[in-house]
Design a protein around this motif. Sequence first.
Motif, PDB file in Angstrom:
ATOM      1  N   ARG A  94       0.851  -1.183   0.000  1.00 51.22           N
ATOM      2  CA  ARG A  94       0.000   0.000   0.000  1.00 51.22           C
ATOM      3  C   ARG A  94       0.886   1.231   0.000  1.00 51.22           C
ATOM      4  O   ARG A  94       2.048   1.179   0.399  1.00 51.22           O
ATOM      5  N   VAL A  95       0.334   2.331  -0.454  1.00 53.39           N
ATOM      6  CA  VAL A  95       1.051   3.597  -0.476  1.00 53.39           C
ATOM      7  C   VAL A  95       0.616   4.383   0.758  1.00 53.39           C
ATOM      8  O   VAL A  95      -0.574   4.545   1.000  1.00 53.39           O
ATOM      9  N   ASN A  96       1.581   4.839   1.553  1.00 47.11           N
ATOM     10  CA  ASN A  96       1.284   5.579   2.775  1.00 47.11           C
ATOM     11  C   ASN A  96       1.272   7.073   2.482  1.00 47.11           C
ATOM     12  O   ASN A  96       2.293   7.742   2.582  1.00 47.11           O
ATOM     13  N   LEU A  97       0.114   7.587   2.100  1.00 49.20           N
ATOM     14  CA  LEU A  97      -0.039   8.999   1.785  1.00 49.20           C
ATOM     15  C   LEU A  97      -0.785   9.674   2.925  1.00 49.20           C
ATOM     16  O   LEU A  97      -1.975   9.434   3.118  1.00 49.20           O
ATOM     17  N   LEU A  98      -0.083  10.520   3.671  1.00 50.26           N
ATOM     18  CA  LEU A  98      -0.720  11.231   4.776  1.00 50.26           C
ATOM     19  C   LEU A  98      -1.104  12.646   4.382  1.00 50.26           C
ATOM     20  O   LEU A  98      -1.871  13.302   5.083  1.00 50.26           O
ATOM     21  N   THR A  99      -0.535  13.139   3.290  1.00 48.60           N
ATOM     22  CA  THR A  99      -0.896  14.447   2.736  1.00 48.60           C
ATOM     23  C   THR A  99      -0.996  14.285   1.220  1.00 48.60           C
ATOM     24  O   THR A  99      -0.544  13.288   0.671  1.00 48.60           O
ATOM     25  N   PRO A 100      -1.589  15.247   0.510  1.00 51.92           N
ATOM     26  CA  PRO A 100      -1.789  15.094  -0.933  1.00 51.92           C
ATOM     27  C   PRO A 100      -0.479  14.843  -1.684  1.00 51.92           C
ATOM     28  O   PRO A 100       0.511  15.533  -1.473  1.00 51.92           O
ATOM     29  N   THR A 101      -0.503  13.830  -2.549  1.00 54.07           N
ATOM     30  CA  THR A 101       0.662  13.462  -3.357  1.00 54.07           C
ATOM     31  C   THR A 101       0.155  12.965  -4.706  1.00 54.07           C
ATOM     32  O   THR A 101      -0.786  12.175  -4.749  1.00 54.07           O
ATOM     33  N   VAL A 102       0.788  13.426  -5.769  1.00 53.61           N
ATOM     34  CA  VAL A 102       0.406  12.961  -7.107  1.00 53.61           C
ATOM     35  C   VAL A 102       1.602  12.251  -7.728  1.00 53.61           C
ATOM     36  O   VAL A 102       2.748  12.667  -7.557  1.00 53.61           O
ATOM     37  N   PHE A 103       1.328  11.139  -8.407  1.00 60.10           N
ATOM     38  CA  PHE A 103       2.343  10.346  -9.092  1.00 60.10           C
ATOM     39  C   PHE A 103       2.046  10.403 -10.583  1.00 60.10           C
ATOM     40  O   PHE A 103       0.921  10.126 -11.001  1.00 60.10           O
ATOM     41  N   LYS A 104       3.062  10.727 -11.389  1.00 56.90           N
ATOM     42  CA  LYS A 104       2.875  10.867 -12.830  1.00 56.90           C
ATOM     43  C   LYS A 104       4.034  10.225 -13.575  1.00 56.90           C
ATOM     44  O   LYS A 104       5.108  10.014 -13.009  1.00 56.90           O
ATOM     45  N   GLY A 105       3.828   9.981 -14.871  1.00 59.35           N
ATOM     46  CA  GLY A 105       4.933   9.620 -15.735  1.00 59.35           C
ATOM     47  C   GLY A 105       4.779   8.339 -16.515  1.00 59.35           C
ATOM     48  O   GLY A 105       3.890   7.539 -16.273  1.00 59.35           O
ATOM     49  N   GLN A 106       5.710   8.187 -17.439  1.00 63.22           N
ATOM     50  CA  GLN A 106       5.771   7.010 -18.292  1.00 63.22           C
ATOM     51  C   GLN A 106       6.777   5.990 -17.770  1.00 63.22           C
ATOM     52  O   GLN A 106       6.814   4.857 -18.246  1.00 63.22           O
ATOM     53  N   GLY A 107       7.617   6.394 -16.824  1.00 61.97           N
ATOM     54  CA  GLY A 107       8.632   5.502 -16.265  1.00 61.97           C
ATOM     55  C   GLY A 107       8.097   4.732 -15.075  1.00 61.97           C
ATOM     56  O   GLY A 107       6.898   4.478 -14.965  1.00 61.97           O
ATOM     57  N   ARG A 108       9.020   4.372 -14.153  1.00 57.82           N
ATOM     58  CA  ARG A 108       8.644   3.563 -12.984  1.00 57.82           C
ATOM     59  C   ARG A 108       8.937   4.318 -11.698  1.00 57.82           C
ATOM     60  O   ARG A 108       9.976   4.960 -11.561  1.00 57.82           O
ATOM     61  N   ILE A 109       8.031   4.189 -10.744  1.00 58.71           N
ATOM     62  CA  ILE A 109       8.212   4.714  -9.400  1.00 58.71           C
ATOM     63  C   ILE A 109       8.099   3.498  -8.483  1.00 58.71           C
ATOM     64  O   ILE A 109       7.036   2.889  -8.379  1.00 58.71           O
ATOM     65  N   ARG A 110       9.213   3.134  -7.854  1.00 57.33           N
ATOM     66  CA  ARG A 110       9.250   1.937  -7.016  1.00 57.33           C
ATOM     67  C   ARG A 110       9.375   2.354  -5.555  1.00 57.33           C
ATOM     68  O   ARG A 110      10.352   3.007  -5.174  1.00 57.33           O
TER      69      ARG A 110
END
Length: 194
Positions: free
Chosen positions: A53-69
Motif C-alpha cells: 500500500r502507499v502511505n499517503l498522509l498528505t496530498p501526493t500525485v504520481f505521474k509519468g511514463q517511467g517507474r516509481i518503485r
Amino acid sequence: MLKLDRYRGLISRSNPLDLEAWVRALLVHYFFHVSDKQCVEVETSPETGAPRRVNLLTPTVFKGQGRIRLAANVVFGVPRSPQSHACSYVEARTPGSLIDIGSGTVINNHAVIVSEGAHIHIGKRCLIGTEFQVLDSNAHQLALGQRHLPDQQPEGVVIEDDVFIGSRVTLLKGCRIGHGSVIAAGSVVPPSFQ
C-alpha cells in the motif's frame, strides 16, 4: 439551497481539527485518483511481509511514463507540519526514468521529485524535510539559444541510507549524498557533490 444550508450548519458545528482531517483526506484521495497509478510499484517487505500500500498522509500525485518503485513502508507527508495541504509531486517523466525509494523513508510535505531518464534513488530510513526538490536533469539545455530543448544528459541522483535532509533543500542532477549525511535546510547540492 436547503442542502447547502444543512452542510453549512454541520460544518460550523464541527470540531476544526476534525474538519482539517476530512479536508486533507479528500485531497489525498483526489490527488491519488488523478495520478498515473500504473507507474507506481509498491514492494512487499521480505522481512515483515508488510502489505502493498502507499502511505499517503498528505496530498501526493504520481505521474509519468517511467517507474516509481516504493518500499512498503515509505511515508509521504506529515499532517502536523507546514504545508500539509500542499501537494507533493513525483514524476518518472520518460519511459526510461526510475524513482526508487527505500523502506522507512519519510518525505515531508510539498516535495518535488522528477526523473527525466536517469534515476533517482533514495535509500532506507531517510528523513526529508518540507519543500524538498530533486531532479536528475536540468529539465532543458542551458546554452543560450537552446534553452527550449530538453536536457540530453540527465545524470542519476543517489541518496544513501539514513540521510537527514532539512527543509527547502534542492538536489541537482549527478549528486550523491553519502550514508548518514545531514544536509542543512535551504541547501542547494550541485552535480559535482559526492
